[in-house]
Design an enzyme around this catalytic site. Structure first.
Site, PDB file in Angstrom:
ATOM      1  CG  ASP A  65      23.365  23.588 -28.856  1.00 35.12           C
ATOM      2  OD1 ASP A  65      24.047  23.157 -29.858  1.00 35.12           O
ATOM      3  OD2 ASP A  65      23.602  24.686 -28.436  1.00 35.12           O
ATOM      4  CG  ASP A  72      24.740  27.526 -25.409  1.00 36.36           C
ATOM      5  OD1 ASP A  72      24.736  27.229 -26.752  1.00 36.36           O
ATOM      6  OD2 ASP A  72      25.833  27.970 -24.894  1.00 36.36           O
ATOM      7  CG  ASP A 103      28.097  22.829 -25.541  1.00 39.62           C
ATOM      8  OD1 ASP A 103      28.218  22.369 -26.439  1.00 39.62           O
ATOM      9  OD2 ASP A 103      26.796  23.350 -25.173  1.00 39.62           O
ATOM     10  CD  GLU A 156      -1.581  -2.256   2.030  1.00 38.55           C
ATOM     11  OE1 GLU A 156      -0.282  -2.574   2.462  1.00 38.55           O
ATOM     12  OE2 GLU A 156      -2.468  -3.241   2.349  1.00 38.55           O
TER      13      GLU A 156
END
Length: 944
Positions: A670, A666, A349, A307
């Site tokens: 991308d 960013d 990056d 439960e």
């Protein structure tokens, strides 16, 4: 702003759009711009700060409200209508029909309390999720009081002038004032995936939202720049009007949810099979009455049902994501936690993620002179230090030209702030470094931009890697200023500025420039090249409209001026984060637009790769077949001089190699790679709105170390779910064992544990310690293990063995011994075992108490899988200790309150029996600590 489903927009737009609304859009699109500015009481300087504040107070925030929120009553009722809940409702009715009213009420109480508990946890999880959403603000540049400011999109008001560039989401409906090469992705409104061109001039094509000079909330800037006047915000936008008809979306079922649902069904089926088997054995083997056999079997079913599993998991995920948020990683969806624990490769990056993203110019290279400005005071009083000599801009015309291009070919602005605030630079770190240098060099940027009027621009493009602006000199001549990657810049140049003289660019010049750039790159530095072109009377561009300028026609026959060389040092915490990844068998692949030499220098310096790593450039990548790329990705590899579009292919090939990929990004381009990756990670500081929308996780500090922390938390959350499952399941065996004894002895041994007492364990004593396990902190050594296999499951063989074969078996033996201990003290085996009365109640209470005290040991033992509990702090998890105290207090209440004694068949225990119970957890805890110590020892030996 929320993003709504494209197909839903398309399906209802015909219903929503009518002539009056179309006319309203057209009226704004066709209106005279000066009149429109007057109508909204604004100007080319934008609103005043006070006017903006007044309008925000009057019109409210620029947000899309949830107008079709699900009824809380329906959400509450859903917690009482699951398959197991319906079974318990029916069981309660049958118990009452069999004249066992107390049992029926108790079974219903299980449903009611469990349903309320589930609803409370859902509410807590939703509250946690909502708090995370508030930590994901979206910003936009607006012009107020004549200055560019960065404000929250919620604070945009009608009359604001918004400044947009590639990657920005359009925050409100607006009319374009000026633009340059502007392209907008309107797929969220129109369903068309191809970006459309936008200009300040009115033109209306066929179809809705097709006015060329209009921008709409919910769309995205994919290219170019724009200045636009906001005329509608929030629910008054076209986006907001459609939202009123599209909210209340169908929920997506994620892999973790599917696995949990599958697990719940599995356990329910197992419980039902066991219950039916016990029902048959009770009737035919023990000859129990049918009603009693049913209640007996029902107790077995309840004993094996976990439960609260699903709501506890949800809360655990929410709390895990909150811990991630404190470590600068915001998950947009709770279920992404599962994938984080499986991550095997991070495609990262370099700039801003592995490095500090605080670019500082430290070298200036000109054909006739170089400036080493690495030290403090390199630029002072409007002069730049060249060795020990201070040189002013007037003394070096080439330097003046270089500084001027850096100043004017630049979209970054400075917010001077107020007397109580520091000045802020609004733009990219690279351009910010140029702005800081030019300010210190004595160049008055504001005066220069007024003197040299900007006529247009060719925005930066990741393919050509250049940005150009077209300016008008005080003498009326036109100049094209360009900056960008050296390779692209040199390809566009055929002349060079050398000591104030423009001469042809020779091959020897090119070699000298490239050699200087490579030397800087070997030192881990990054360079930007600068050039210009004067549009003279005999230039082919004479007479060409600014709107018709293209990179192909404008960025040619340039005059090369020089290089500005910058450093972006690695983040201090990156070294430890990289080592953590290596220990965790997570590979890091650097994917950067920098030069191969710079990329390898940084990667080697911070320990991502060895000096033997292969460096693949974007051009080389284009030549590789998929099989060749997949093979390269199996070894040490660095990708340099690659465009964002290359990331998609890199991520895809990693996935085909069987990797679980986290990828950072960013920019606008991308987005495909972020969507393709198993975990897309956008930069919260420098990331565009497009990247953030495509990502699964957002870093609020743009720091690679935060990714590693998130993976650690992801592994921890999944581990905590398994700890919770182990704890819940291990009590099932001692709950069932007394019934097995009853069956094996054909009823000669009365039931050592009643159904009501089983309900007490499942409902009362299991819950709080289980919740405590759901928030356990990362276990030491969590990042010293390889990623979890993709085909692994929450309920694996190890958990089954521990729950049923180790913890559960030991607890069964102890609880059964506790039952016989009480009977032994009172004369057994010389007298028969009591089947009723105070002695029977005392014996079953002792069985219940033994199970509870075994749970105490199990709660502590489940806190870690391999490490010692002392290594995480014996008392560090207060919720578990609170749960333990509640367990003991609850047992005491059941034993001492007369009404509860009658309902739960309990009786008070004497001091000797309490001492027996108190001694149970200590040896169980110490034995498990010994087992973990042995496992750690064997692992160390196997690794040595």
């Amino acid at each position: 702003m929320m993003v709504l489903n494209t197909s839903q927009f398309s399906a209802i737009r015909g219903e929503r759009m009518n002539k009056s609304e179309l006319t309203q859009i057209d009226d704004v699109a066709k209106a005279d711009l000066k009149q429109l500015l007057m109508q909204y009481h604004t100007s080319s300087n934008g609103l005043t700060s006070q006017a903006a504040a007044d309008r925000l107070a009057q019109d409210g925030p620029n947000t899309i409200r949830n107008v079709k929120k699900r009824s809380e009553i329906l959400v509450f009722i859903e917690n009482f209508t699951s398959m197991m809940a319906i079974l318990l409702w029916i069981s309660g009715i049958i118990a009452m029909a069999a004249h066992m009213v107390e049992l029926g009420i108790a079974i219903w109480a299980v449903n009611v309390i469990n349903g309320c508990f589930s609803y409370w946890q859902q509410h807590a999880a939703q509250k946690a999720t909502d708090s995370l959403k508030k930590m994901l603000p979206s910003y936009v540049k607006v012009r107020r009081d004549g200055q560019s400011l960065r404000v929250n999109t919620e604070d945009v008001v009608t009359g604001d002038l918004i400044e947009l560039q590639a990657g920005d989401a359009v925050p409100a409906d607006a009319r374009i004032i000026t633009s340059a090469n502007l392209e907008i992705d309107e797929s969220s409104l129109t369903g068309e995936s191809v970006p459309v061109d936008k200009t300040p001039e009115y033109h209306h094509d066929q179809g809705e939202f097709s006015q060329d000079n209009m921008l709409f909330a919910g769309t995205v800037t994919t290219n170019g720049t724009a200045l636009a006047l906001v005329y509608a915000t929030g629910m008054d936008t076209e986006f907001g009007r459609i939202a009123t008809l599209t909210q209340g979306q169908k929920k997506v079922v994620y892999p973790l949810q599917r696995e949990l649902n599958h697990l719940t069904r599995q356990l329910t089926i197992i419980a039902m099979v066991i219950g039916i088997a016990f029902f048959g054995l009770a009737i035919f083997f023990v000859h129990y009455p049918v009603a009693n056999s049913f209640i007996f079997a029902l107790g077995m079913i309840v004993a094996f049902i976990p439960e609260g599993l699903l709501p506890t998991v949800t809360l655990s995920l929410a709390q895990g994501t909150q811990r991630m948020a404190k470590r600068h990683a915001l998950l947009k969806n709770l279920n992404s936690v599962e994938t984080l624990g499986e991550t095997t490769v991070i495609c990262s990056d370099k700039t801003g993620t592995l490095t500090q993203n605080q670019m500082t110019v430290n070298h200036l290279w000109l054909a006739g002179n170089t400036y080493d400005v690495t030290g403090t005071g390199y630029v002072t009083n409007g002069k730049i230090m060249a060795g020990n000599q201070a040189v002013s801009l007037e003394q070096d015309s080439d330097l003046t030209t270089l500084i001027r291009i850096a100043t004017l070919d630049n979209d970054t602005s400075v917010d001077e702030g107020t007397s109580n605030e520091k000045a802020k630079i609004l733009g990219t770190p690279t351009e910010a470094a140029l702005v800081i240098l030019t300010r210190k060099a004595g160049e008055d940027r504001q005066a220069l931009t007024k003197q040299f009027e900007r006529l247009g621009e060719l925005p930066f493009d990741s393919k050509r890697k250049l940005m150009s602006t077209i300016t008008k000199t005080p003498a009326g001549n036109w100049l094209i200023y360009t900056k960008g990657a050296l390779g692209s810049e040199l390809a566009a140049c055929d002349r060079i500025l050398d000591k104030g003289v423009v001469r042809p660019l020779t091959e020897q010049d090119r070699q000298r420039i490239v050699a200087a750039n490579e030397q800087y790159a070997r030192e881990g530095l990054r360079s930007l090249a600068f050039s210009y072109r004067e549009v003279t009377a005999d230039d082919p561009l004479v007479g060409t409209k600014i709107a018709d300028y293209t990179p192909q026609t404008a960025e040619t026959h340039m005059v090369f001026v020089g290089l500005m060389v910058m450093s972006d040092p690695p983040r201090p915490e990156i070294y430890d984060a990289v080592q953590k990844c290596h220990r965790a068998r997570i590979r890091i692949i650097m994917v950067t637009g920098d030069s191969p030499v710079t990329a390898k220098s940084i990667a080697t310096k911070i320990g991502i790769t060895s000096a033997n790593a292969r460096v693949i450039s974007g051009d080389e990548l284009d030549q590789l077949s998929d099989d060749e790329l997949r093979q390269a990705l199996k070894g040490e590899v660095i990708f340099a001089r690659v465009a964002p579009e290359h990331k998609f292919r890199i991520v895809s090939m990693c996935q085909k190699n069987g990797e679980i990929v986290a990828s950072t990004g960013d920019g606008v381009n991308d987005a495909p790679a972020l969507k393709r990756a198993d975990i897309g990670i956008a930069m919260g500081v420098t990331g565009t709105d497009v990247a953030k929308d495509a990502a699964d996780m957002i870093l609020t500090d743009d720091n690679f170390a935060s990714i590693v922390s998130a993976i650690e938390e992801g592994r921890t959350v999944y581990s905590n779910l398994q700890k919770f499952l182990l704890y819940i399941l291990n009590s099932n065996v001692p709950e069932a064992a007394p019934s097995v004894v009853f069956l094996l002895t054909r009823g000669l041994v009365p039931l050592p544990l009643t159904v009501m007492q089983i309900l007490t364990v499942d409902l009362g004593t299991d819950l709080l310690p289980a919740l405590g396990l759901g928030i356990e902190k990362p276990e030491p050594g969590m990042m010293d293990q390889p990623p979890r296999p993709q085909n692994s499951h929450l309920l694996n063989r190890q958990i089954i063995w521990k729950a049923f074969g180790l913890y559960g078996l030991v607890a069964s033996i102890i609880s059964t011994c506790a039952y016989f201990f009480v009977n032994y003290v009172h004369g057994w085996p010389n007298v028969a075992l009591a089947a009723s009365g105070s002695l029977y109640a005392q014996a079953t209470t002792m069985t219940l108490g033994a199970i509870i005290f075994c749970q105490i040991a199990a709660a502590m033992n489940c806190r870690t899988q391999i490490s010692s509990v002392f290594s995480v702090g014996l008392f560090s998890n207060r919720r578990i200790w609170l749960g333990i105290v509640v367990e003991i207090v609850l047992l005491g209440i059941l034993m001492e309150v007369p009404l509860l004694q009658e309902i739960f068949n309990t009786a008070p225990l004497n001091s000797a029996e309490w001492l027996f119970l108190a001694c149970i957890p200590i040896p169980l805890f110490l034995l498990e600590e010994g087992r973990k110590l042995l496992v750690r020892h064997l692992r160390v030996r196997s690794q040595s």
